[in-house]
Design a protein around this motif. Sequence first.
Motif, PDB file in Angstrom:
ATOM      1  N   UNK A   1       0.851  -1.189   0.000  1.00 22.41           N
ATOM      2  CA  UNK A   1       0.000   0.000   0.000  1.00 22.41           C
ATOM      3  C   UNK A   1       0.884   1.234   0.000  1.00 22.41           C
ATOM      4  N   UNK A   2       0.691   2.115  -0.939  1.00 18.49           N
ATOM      5  CA  UNK A   2       1.560   3.283  -1.037  1.00 18.49           C
ATOM      6  C   UNK A   2       0.856   4.501  -0.513  1.00 18.49           C
ATOM      7  N   UNK A   3       1.572   5.220   0.370  1.00 22.66           N
ATOM      8  CA  UNK A   3       1.081   6.479   0.914  1.00 22.66           C
ATOM      9  C   UNK A   3       2.057   7.563   0.510  1.00 22.66           C
ATOM     10  N   UNK A   4       1.556   8.751   0.309  1.00 18.44           N
ATOM     11  CA  UNK A   4       2.405   9.873  -0.088  1.00 18.44           C
ATOM     12  C   UNK A   4       3.215  10.354   1.108  1.00 18.44           C
ATOM     13  N   UNK A   5       4.394  10.945   0.836  1.00 25.00           N
ATOM     14  CA  UNK A   5       5.148  11.646   1.876  1.00 25.00           C
ATOM     15  C   UNK A   5       5.799  10.699   2.850  1.00 25.00           C
ATOM     16  N   UNK A   6       5.613  11.046   4.148  1.00 33.59           N
ATOM     17  CA  UNK A   6       6.325  10.348   5.204  1.00 33.59           C
ATOM     18  C   UNK A   6       5.770   8.998   5.560  1.00 33.59           C
ATOM     19  N   UNK A   7       4.637   8.607   5.017  1.00 33.92           N
ATOM     20  CA  UNK A   7       4.064   7.322   5.430  1.00 33.92           C
ATOM     21  C   UNK A   7       4.031   6.320   4.285  1.00 33.92           C
ATOM     22  N   UNK A   8       5.225   6.097   3.699  1.00 33.99           N
ATOM     23  CA  UNK A   8       5.338   5.119   2.612  1.00 33.99           C
ATOM     24  C   UNK A   8       5.172   3.706   3.162  1.00 33.99           C
ATOM     25  N   UNK A   9       4.365   2.916   2.501  1.00 34.66           N
ATOM     26  CA  UNK A   9       4.176   1.534   2.921  1.00 34.66           C
ATOM     27  C   UNK A   9       3.998   0.678   1.689  1.00 34.66           C
TER      28      UNK A   9
ATOM     29  N   UNK B   1      -7.296  11.211  22.122  1.00 35.54           N
ATOM     30  CA  UNK B   1      -6.042  10.488  22.436  1.00 35.54           C
ATOM     31  C   UNK B   1      -5.764   9.412  21.400  1.00 35.54           C
ATOM     32  N   UNK B   2      -6.810   8.650  21.066  1.00 36.80           N
ATOM     33  CA  UNK B   2      -6.657   7.572  20.092  1.00 36.80           C
ATOM     34  C   UNK B   2      -6.300   8.116  18.711  1.00 36.80           C
ATOM     35  N   UNK B   3      -6.893   9.242  18.341  1.00 38.29           N
ATOM     36  CA  UNK B   3      -6.602   9.861  17.034  1.00 38.29           C
ATOM     37  C   UNK B   3      -5.129  10.228  16.921  1.00 38.29           C
ATOM     38  N   UNK B   4      -4.575  10.794  18.004  1.00 40.53           N
ATOM     39  CA  UNK B   4      -3.167  11.218  17.992  1.00 40.53           C
ATOM     40  C   UNK B   4      -2.242  10.006  17.862  1.00 40.53           C
ATOM     41  N   UNK B   5      -2.512   8.957  18.651  1.00 36.35           N
ATOM     42  CA  UNK B   5      -1.649   7.765  18.606  1.00 36.35           C
ATOM     43  C   UNK B   5      -1.780   7.059  17.253  1.00 36.35           C
ATOM     44  N   UNK B   6      -3.024   6.954  16.747  1.00 37.65           N
ATOM     45  CA  UNK B   6      -3.244   6.301  15.443  1.00 37.65           C
ATOM     46  C   UNK B   6      -2.543   7.067  14.329  1.00 37.65           C
ATOM     47  N   UNK B   7      -2.618   8.397  14.379  1.00 40.02           N
ATOM     48  CA  UNK B   7      -1.951   9.229  13.367  1.00 40.02           C
ATOM     49  C   UNK B   7      -0.444   8.988  13.370  1.00 40.02           C
ATOM     50  N   UNK B   8       0.133   8.832  14.572  1.00 38.66           N
ATOM     51  CA  UNK B   8       1.585   8.585  14.669  1.00 38.66           C
ATOM     52  C   UNK B   8       1.953   7.232  14.052  1.00 38.66           C
TER      53      UNK B   8
ATOM     54  N   UNK C   1      -4.424  -2.645   5.612  1.00 38.75           N
ATOM     55  CA  UNK C   1      -3.766  -1.568   6.363  1.00 38.75           C
ATOM     56  C   UNK C   1      -4.818  -0.655   6.990  1.00 38.75           C
ATOM     57  N   UNK C   2      -5.825  -0.279   6.189  1.00 39.99           N
ATOM     58  CA  UNK C   2      -6.899   0.586   6.690  1.00 39.99           C
ATOM     59  C   UNK C   2      -7.694  -0.109   7.786  1.00 39.99           C
ATOM     60  N   UNK C   3      -7.982  -1.399   7.556  1.00 36.18           N
ATOM     61  CA  UNK C   3      -8.727  -2.171   8.554  1.00 36.18           C
ATOM     62  C   UNK C   3      -7.973  -2.277   9.869  1.00 36.18           C
ATOM     63  N   UNK C   4      -6.646  -2.464   9.774  1.00 34.88           N
ATOM     64  CA  UNK C   4      -5.803  -2.579  10.959  1.00 34.88           C
ATOM     65  C   UNK C   4      -5.783  -1.269  11.742  1.00 34.88           C
ATOM     66  N   UNK C   5      -5.601  -0.160  11.034  1.00 34.99           N
ATOM     67  CA  UNK C   5      -5.568   1.155  11.693  1.00 34.99           C
ATOM     68  C   UNK C   5      -6.936   1.517  12.281  1.00 34.99           C
ATOM     69  N   UNK C   6      -7.996   1.106  11.583  1.00 32.13           N
ATOM     70  CA  UNK C   6      -9.364   1.370  12.085  1.00 32.13           C
ATOM     71  C   UNK C   6      -9.616   0.573  13.360  1.00 32.13           C
ATOM     72  N   UNK C   7      -9.208  -0.705  13.340  1.00 29.69           N
ATOM     73  CA  UNK C   7      -9.365  -1.550  14.525  1.00 29.69           C
ATOM     74  C   UNK C   7      -8.578  -0.972  15.697  1.00 29.69           C
ATOM     75  N   UNK C   8      -7.342  -0.538  15.419  1.00 31.42           N
ATOM     76  CA  UNK C   8      -6.519   0.041  16.486  1.00 31.42           C
ATOM     77  C   UNK C   8      -7.165   1.305  17.042  1.00 31.42           C
ATOM     78  N   UNK C   9      -7.649   2.178  16.149  1.00 31.59           N
ATOM     79  CA  UNK C   9      -8.249   3.445  16.601  1.00 31.59           C
ATOM     80  C   UNK C   9      -9.423   3.197  17.541  1.00 31.59           C
ATOM     81  N   UNK C  10     -10.365   2.352  17.120  1.00 26.96           N
ATOM     82  CA  UNK C  10     -11.559   2.125  17.940  1.00 26.96           C
ATOM     83  C   UNK C  10     -11.222   1.357  19.225  1.00 26.96           C
ATOM     84  N   UNK C  11     -10.295   0.399  19.132  1.00 27.36           N
ATOM     85  CA  UNK C  11      -9.882  -0.333  20.332  1.00 27.36           C
ATOM     86  C   UNK C  11      -9.228   0.584  21.349  1.00 27.36           C
ATOM     87  N   UNK C  12      -8.317   1.430  20.863  1.00 28.60           N
ATOM     88  CA  UNK C  12      -7.604   2.374  21.722  1.00 28.60           C
ATOM     89  C   UNK C  12      -8.580   3.394  22.332  1.00 28.60           C
TER      90      UNK C  12
END
Length: 316
Positions: A1-9, A157-164, A96-107
């Motif tokens: 999965x490719x992201x622009x800028x600093x979040x290349x994956x 709080x979860x938004x900040x950690x997920x964004x990082x 990747x999106x599913x993982x980050x979504x799961x982390x956000x709501x869990x956190x």
Amino acid sequence: MAHEGGNQSSVPSFILVGFSEYPPLQAPLFLVFLTIYTVTLLGNLGIILVRKINPKLQTPMYFFLSHLSFLDICYSSTVTPKLLEILVMENRTISFTGCMTQFFFGCACVITEMFMLAVMAYDRFVAVCNPLLYTVSMSPKLSALLVAGTYTWGGLSSSIITYSLVQLSYCESNIINHFVCEYSAVLSVSCSDSSFSQMVCFAISTFNEICSLSIILASYAFIVITVIKMPSKGGLQKALSTCTSHLTVISIFHGILLFLYCVPSSKSSCLVVKVATVFYTVLIPMLNPLIYSLRNKDVKETIRKLIGSKLNCQST
């Protein structure tokens, strides 16, 4: 999965290992977790329904308890369905999106529940230490503001950690040795410098744990002082009965949380972390309604009446 800028994956998805190292346990674990999830949903929905039905339960304590039940439903539903899926399906991938979504709501659910328990401790403090002014002090407006504050802070709080986490790069090693997109597990498959994300997570986690525990300890310190000064044993028993269930839930919640903080991150501790996370994500949401309902006379009475009326309707 490719992201622009600093979040290349370069990985479109992650593979959750789960408990695949133990093939004979897959089917039994599926049945156990499915049963626990069913009980969790029924138990927490039951608490919310019982509060709606019984006029005696239209108090701030049960208002907070119904929101705790709602959080337990949300948290369990964020983790358990995917856990059940990877136990029976050969394809254990999560996008990747599913993982980050799961982390956000869990956190968000964990942090919100952390402060919801602190609010409930404050509620018990007011009820025991200032009972005559309880309904005035814990007004519906204040109760709603406290609940809104916990949800807002949990989400922020979860938004900040997920964004990082989203800003990190995720390269070839896309295998997550866990059954859920937990912070340290996701971090282990990153191939970029994660020091900023770790600093953010540590700062927010430490602040949340210290603040919530400080509110709880201060509230119960005042409760203990008030209880010691009570002349009658009846008042002592009543005060303790209102706090025992809450103290049990707090002890389990923060006990497992602090245990997970203390476990060193190594390959040998992976199974320990998984088992502790099972307690945290799957068992606690089931235990909360059981602890509160089994120790509460009004809740048990309402459940008995509800079951009785259903049985009478079926027999007629």
